[in-house]
Structure formats: C-alpha cells, structure tokens
Scaffold this active site. Structure first.
Site, PDB file in Angstrom:
ATOM      1  CG  HIS A  23      10.437  65.761  33.319  1.00 24.32           C
ATOM      2  ND1 HIS A  23      10.517  64.656  32.327  1.00 24.32           N
ATOM      3  CD2 HIS A  23      10.065  65.358  34.539  1.00 24.32           C
ATOM      4  CE1 HIS A  23      10.047  63.658  33.273  1.00 24.32           C
ATOM      5  NE2 HIS A  23       9.849  64.155  34.509  1.00 24.32           N
ATOM      6  CD  GLU A  24      10.854  67.247  38.080  1.00 27.21           C
ATOM      7  OE1 GLU A  24       9.768  67.362  38.838  1.00 27.21           O
ATOM      8  OE2 GLU A  24      11.408  66.291  37.792  1.00 27.21           O
ATOM      9  CG  HIS A  27       5.837  66.229  36.677  1.00 28.03           C
ATOM     10  ND1 HIS A  27       5.119  65.021  36.175  1.00 28.03           N
ATOM     11  CD2 HIS A  27       7.088  65.681  36.653  1.00 28.03           C
ATOM     12  CE1 HIS A  27       5.848  64.014  35.896  1.00 28.03           C
ATOM     13  NE2 HIS A  27       6.987  64.346  35.839  1.00 28.03           N
TER      14      HIS A  27
END
Length: 218
Positions: A23-24, A27
C-alpha cells in the site's frame, strides 16, 4: 498462547505484511510518476517489506489486536499501519489534482491484491489442492486488503480518502478542510472505540466480496 491464536497469526501474517507495505510502496511509485522523487530517494519504492515496516504499527499493534479480539471471541480483527512513504506534494506537476492519484494508489494496490488473493484461492479449487492453511491464508488476504482499502478511503485526513476529497474541493474549502488533519487520527480512534467504524467500512468490503464472488464463482 492458545494454538488457535498462533494458527490465526500464521494465517494472517503474510497477507497483513504485504497489504500494509505494498500500500505504501504504491504511493511512492505513483508520486514518482507525477513528478515527486522523494520516496525514490528514500529507498521506499520497493517490494521489500523491511523498508516499510513500522515495528509498532506493522507488528506489535496488529498482533495485539488480533490476539485480544480472538480471546474475546469477537473474531479476528486487524488494525495497523506501515511507515508512511514520504511525498512532497509541492513537487507534483499539478499538486491539487495529482494528489488524488497518489492518494488512491494505496487503496488501489489493496484492491489489486484482494483480486490476486481471490485468484490464488480459485486456482487452489481448480487444481484440487486441498490445503486448508493456504486456503485460509488466501481468504485472509482478500478480507485484509478490502478492509484496509475501505478504511483508507474514509474522507478523513490524513487518510487517503481525505486527500482525495481535498483534491476535489474548491481551494478555500480545501484549505479549511486541511486544518482538520491534526485531529483525524483522534476521530478515527474514537470511531473505532465506539464501534461505529465498521458501519462505514462494511459496505465497501461487502461490495468487494460480492464482485470477487461473481468474478471467480466461489
């Protein structure tokens, strides 16, 4: 520690680790696409989970909540976070607009991972692989990623949903909304403690499960 709790931790460990860390990473990857190399220079655009792990948020808190929820008989429940990927929104080519794409990258990655876990589960059925542990891990991967995506899409700063909402608001309203960011986590924890948070998350999770069920005919 009860053997069932140890088994639950084993089933959820890999799905949680990849759900939070990828998820990170997403980004940072999308931020680079739109002009900000901060995450790249920090070595955070990587699939190596070690780069993203927060000892408290990625390991201690999820295990503590998982164990306590299991002991209380309310079913496995997870909540956690990784080290936030550094993004300098001022470096984006069109900060007000591009922020929405950077923000959605995290939940988007979780939706993709939920799809891949569902595919893994379907392949186990099709190939006749009768291994309960891996089947339960795939199911955990689906749920964990849908929950994490739904949680992050809440329109609360500093969550991704808050940043997406910020990007669509007129400048004056966006500025006023941005001032709520210091209180966002307090609001989130209050919703969690009051038992209200599932009311916002469950519809997205249910919709995701329905779509995956239709796609893979579980």
């Amino acid at each position: 520690m009860d053997s069932s709790i140890i088994q639950t931790i084993a089933v959820y460990a890999l799905p949680v680790l990849f759900a939070i860390t990828l998820h990170e990473a997403a980004h940072g990857y999308v931020a680079r696409m739109y002009g900000d190399n901060t995450a790249m220079y920090a070595g955070r655009i990587t699939l190596n989970p070690i780069k993203h792990i927060d000892p408290v948020g990625t390991i201690l808190v999820p295990i503590a909540i998982l164990v306590s929820s299991s002991l209380m008989g309310i079913g496995a429940f997870l909540f956690g976070w990784a080290k936030p990927v550094p993004v300098n929104f001022g470096n984006l080519r069109n900060p007000k607009k591009d922020i929405r794409f950077v923000a959605f990258a995290g939940p988007g990655a979780n939706f993709v991972m939920a799809l891949l876990w569902a595919l893994s589960l379907k392949l186990q059925f099709v190939t006749g692989l009768n291994e309960p542990f891996f089947a339960e891990m795939a199911k955990a991967g689906i749920v964990v990623n849908l929950v994490l995506a739904a949680l992050n899409l809440l329109p609360i700063l500093p969550l991704d949903g808050g940043r997406i909402l910020f990007s669509f608001l007129p400048s004056s309203a966006a500025y006023s909304f941005s001032r709520t960011e210091p209180y966002g986590m307090i609001v989130l924890i209050a919703l969690l403690m009051l038992g209200i948070l599932p009311m916002f998350i469950q519809p997205i999770v249910s919709a995701g499960l329905s779509v995956l069920t239709l796609l893979f005919n579980f």
